[in-house]
Design a protein around this motif. Structure first.
Motif, short mmCIF file in Angstrom:
data_model
loop_
_atom_site.label_atom_id
_atom_site.label_comp_id
_atom_site.label_asym_id
_atom_site.label_seq_id
_atom_site.Cartn_x
_atom_site.Cartn_y
_atom_site.Cartn_z
N LEU A 270 66.62 3.67 49.18
CA LEU A 270 67.76 4.22 49.92
C LEU A 270 67.43 5.57 50.55
CD1 LEU A 270 70.56 3.46 47.30
CD2 LEU A 270 69.86 2.04 49.25
N ASP A 271 68.22 5.96 51.52
CA ASP A 271 68.07 7.25 52.19
C ASP A 271 68.78 8.32 51.36
OD1 ASP A 271 68.02 9.46 53.80
OD2 ASP A 271 68.94 8.51 55.55
N PRO A 272 68.04 9.30 50.83
CA PRO A 272 68.67 10.35 50.00
C PRO A 272 69.73 11.15 50.75
CG PRO A 272 66.29 10.35 49.70
CD PRO A 272 66.57 9.44 50.85
N ASP A 273 69.65 11.22 52.08
CA ASP A 273 70.67 11.95 52.82
C ASP A 273 72.01 11.21 52.78
OD1 ASP A 273 69.01 14.03 53.58
OD2 ASP A 273 68.28 12.97 55.35
N GLU A 274 71.96 9.88 52.70
CA GLU A 274 73.17 9.09 52.62
C GLU A 274 73.66 8.92 51.19
OE1 GLU A 274 75.00 7.99 55.17
OE2 GLU A 274 73.60 9.03 56.51
N PHE A 275 72.71 9.02 50.25
CA PHE A 275 73.04 8.88 48.82
C PHE A 275 72.46 10.10 48.09
CE2 PHE A 275 72.77 4.67 50.69
CZ PHE A 275 73.92 4.05 50.23
N PRO A 276 73.16 11.25 48.16
CA PRO A 276 72.61 12.53 47.69
C PRO A 276 72.26 12.60 46.21
CG PRO A 276 74.82 12.81 48.65
CD PRO A 276 74.48 11.38 48.76
N LEU A 277 72.79 11.69 45.37
CA LEU A 277 72.41 11.71 43.95
C LEU A 277 70.91 11.51 43.78
CD1 LEU A 277 75.14 9.71 41.95
CD2 LEU A 277 74.66 12.16 41.90
N LEU A 278 70.28 10.86 44.76
CA LEU A 278 68.84 10.61 44.68
C LEU A 278 68.03 11.90 44.81
CD1 LEU A 278 68.70 7.43 46.93
CD2 LEU A 278 68.52 7.50 44.44
N LYS A 279 68.65 12.97 45.29
CA LYS A 279 67.94 14.24 45.45
C LYS A 279 67.87 15.03 44.15
CE LYS A 279 69.19 14.84 50.34
NZ LYS A 279 69.85 15.73 51.33
N LYS A 280 68.64 14.63 43.17
CA LYS A 280 68.65 15.35 41.88
C LYS A 280 67.27 15.27 41.22
CE LYS A 280 73.20 16.20 41.66
NZ LYS A 280 73.81 17.53 41.47
N GLU A 281 66.88 16.36 40.54
CA GLU A 281 65.57 16.39 39.90
C GLU A 281 65.48 15.37 38.77
OE1 GLU A 281 62.63 19.52 37.50
OE2 GLU A 281 64.55 20.20 38.32
N LEU A 282 66.56 15.25 37.99
CA LEU A 282 66.60 14.29 36.90
C LEU A 282 67.34 13.03 37.35
CD1 LEU A 282 67.45 16.61 33.87
CD2 LEU A 282 65.20 15.79 34.59
N CYS A 283 66.95 11.89 36.78
CA CYS A 283 67.66 10.65 37.07
C CYS A 283 69.11 10.77 36.61
CB CYS A 283 66.98 9.48 36.36
SG CYS A 283 65.31 9.13 36.96
N GLN A 284 70.03 10.30 37.42
CA GLN A 284 71.46 10.42 37.14
C GLN A 284 72.00 9.09 36.63
OE1 GLN A 284 73.10 13.60 37.74
NE2 GLN A 284 70.90 14.00 37.75
N CYS A 285 72.62 9.14 35.45
CA CYS A 285 73.21 7.94 34.86
C CYS A 285 74.71 8.16 34.69
CB CYS A 285 72.56 7.62 33.51
SG CYS A 285 73.17 6.12 32.75
N ASP A 286 75.52 7.31 35.31
CA ASP A 286 76.98 7.43 35.23
C ASP A 286 77.57 6.11 34.75
OD1 ASP A 286 77.64 10.13 36.59
OD2 ASP A 286 76.24 9.18 37.98
N ALA A 287 78.49 6.20 33.78
CA ALA A 287 79.19 5.02 33.28
C ALA A 287 80.68 5.20 33.52
CB ALA A 287 78.92 4.83 31.79
N ILE A 288 81.32 4.16 34.02
CA ILE A 288 82.75 4.19 34.35
C ILE A 288 83.47 3.09 33.59
CG2 ILE A 288 84.46 4.00 36.18
CD1 ILE A 288 80.91 4.77 37.16
N LEU A 289 84.53 3.46 32.87
CA LEU A 289 85.34 2.49 32.16
C LEU A 289 86.54 2.12 33.02
CD1 LEU A 289 83.61 3.81 29.87
CD2 LEU A 289 85.54 3.38 28.36
#
Length: 447
Positions: free
Chosen positions: A176-195
């Motif tokens: 994916l393009d990090p400009d369109e999906f800015p979470l990809l720019k984070k230094e650490l991998c981002q894990c999100d869980a939604i209930l």
């Protein structure tokens, strides 16, 4: 046992005719008497074992029923997260191509005091001294083994359908393009869980350093949806079964949009190649019997855990290290010696598998939609820091190493969990080396 390439057949007990015994690989018998190992299943556990046997110079052959491999999901340990296809490709490259055969679905096997012979659906047959069933939750090797051992039909016997209470839709996007999906720019991998509030689903997303997003939806089943999904139980992972559920979950909200905009899961689904999306049952069970005769089980074949718990792949890798340690000590593998190392393997790994199984169950309950899940989440939120630290340290304590390779330096602040197979097989290897040295001293070779 017939030598490789020999036309002399082997007679196995219970058969009225002789059976031709084909070689495991071209060439002569191993001059050190090391066992020949057949590995059923080319998943992460099977490939890890294959790599270790290759490093130990032990003859092996991987028989994988799929004609092409499609690994999905993520694998992690500590602070490291890697997309499963990347890990799988790394493992695959370590093994000589001629040692992995695709399209080899095992129909049956027969074993005696010397060999185990495997028959495949394409009419081919292969023999070795050891058969390792690393062929997943609905392991054909386990089913045939349990039938031969006449194990009763109970959930942990593997002779009845595995228990499950939810299904899971998993996928991995293309780059994916990090400009369109800015979470990809984070230094650490981002894990999100939604209930989900008004749905029986929980979903999660994880970014990778390859600029892809791995996503997962867990659908908790009631008695009606449980019955509808039961027909899917024995089917293969594949995109066909995933399409209907994927349409249902498209509106689910996820973080990570440009300029703070919320995304929908559908935007990730649209970026996911169909061969990278699958639906799977979340069965969870630890089987009691792990071996019989010259056959032994590994990974999901003997302990199936929910992928949501993140322990399945790591546990299978540790299984492979432990089993390889013990197999590396065998010389002219007698039935008695093989049984002994299998018992040692199971004694070491079964308690660890049970701990991982219980941890996985707690994780699933934390994501659940019932009152019990709410209580578990409330309890976890209130855990003191020292207890959290203790839980994490216990999780990373197993750091298995191979006794026949140079040991890696462990600079962690906490000591690794005692690895019985490492210390015991190290002693055996030293004894073998001393015996070899004494033999060479008494019988000098003329140059």
């Amino acid at each position: 046992m017939s030598a490789p390439g020999s036309s002399r057949p082997e007679r196995l007990p219970g058969h009225g005719c002789t059976i031709p015994v084909p070689p495991i690989t071209p060439g002569g018998l191993d001059d050190q008497g090391k066992p020949r190992v057949l590995i059923s299943g080319g998943g992460i556990g099977g490939l890890t074992l294959a790599i270790l046997l290759h490093k130990a110079n032990i003859p092996f052959l991987v028989l994988e029923k799929a004609k092409e491999i499609k690994p999905l999901g993520i694998v992690g340990f500590g602070e490291y997260v890697i997309a499963r296809p990347e890990l799988y490709d790394l493992l695959w490259r370590q093994i000589p191509r001629e040692r992995i055969l695709l399209g080899k679905k095992i129909l049956s096997f027969t074993q005696n005091s010397e060999i185990v012979l495997v028959r495949c659906s394409d009419g081919s047959a292969y023999y070795g001294n050891i058969l390792v069933g690393a062929d997943g939750a609905y392991s054909a090797v386990r089913q045939h083994l349990y039938k031969d051992l006449k194990i009763d039909k109970s959930p942990t016997s593997g002779q009845v359908a595995l228990p499950f209470s939810c299904v899971c839709l998993v996928g991995q996007t293309q780059v994916l393009d990090p400009d369109e999906f800015p979470l990809l720019k984070k230094e650490l991998c981002q894990c999100d869980a939604i209930l989900g509030v008004s749905t029986m689903c929980t979903w999660a997303t994880t970014t990778t350093k390859q600029n892809t997003v791995c996503w997962m939806v867990i659908h908790f089943l009631d008695k009606h949806s449980l019955k509808r999904n039961d027909s899917f139980r024995n089917s293969e992972w594949g995109p066909e079964e995933a399409e209907a559920l994927a349409r249902e979950v498209r509106p689910f909200k996820v973080p990570g949009g440009k300029d703070g905009r919320q995304l929908t899961l559908g935007e990730y689904i649209d970026q996911t190649p169909r061969q990278q999306m699958s639906k799977v049952m979340l069965e969870e069970i630890v089987f009691d019997t792990w071996h019989g005769g010259r056959t032994v089980l590994l990974g999901d074949a003997c302990h199936k855990m929910s992928p949501a718990g993140g322990a399945g792949a790591v546990t299978a890798i540790h299984d492979a290290v432990t089993l390889a340690n013990w197999i590396s000590t065998l010389r002219y593998a007698t039935e008695k010696d093989v049984e002994k190392v299998f018992k040692e393997y199971r004694a070491e790994r079964y308690p660890v598998a049970m701990q991982a199984f219980e941890s996985s169950q707690m994780f699933i309950q934390n994501l659940g939609k019932n009152m019990r899940a709410s209580l578990v989440r409330g309890m976890i939120k209130r855990l003191p820091h020292w207890l959290w630290r203790r839980i994490i340290l216990k999780k990373v304590a197993p750091r298995n190493q191979a006794s026949f390779l140079p040991l890696a330096e462990d600079n962690a602040k906490t000591k690794p969990l005692y690895q019985r197979s490492l210390h015991k097989t190290l002693a055996i290897h030293r004894e073998l080396a001393r015996n070899l040295e004494a033999t060479l001293s008494n019988n000098p070779v003329a140059v």
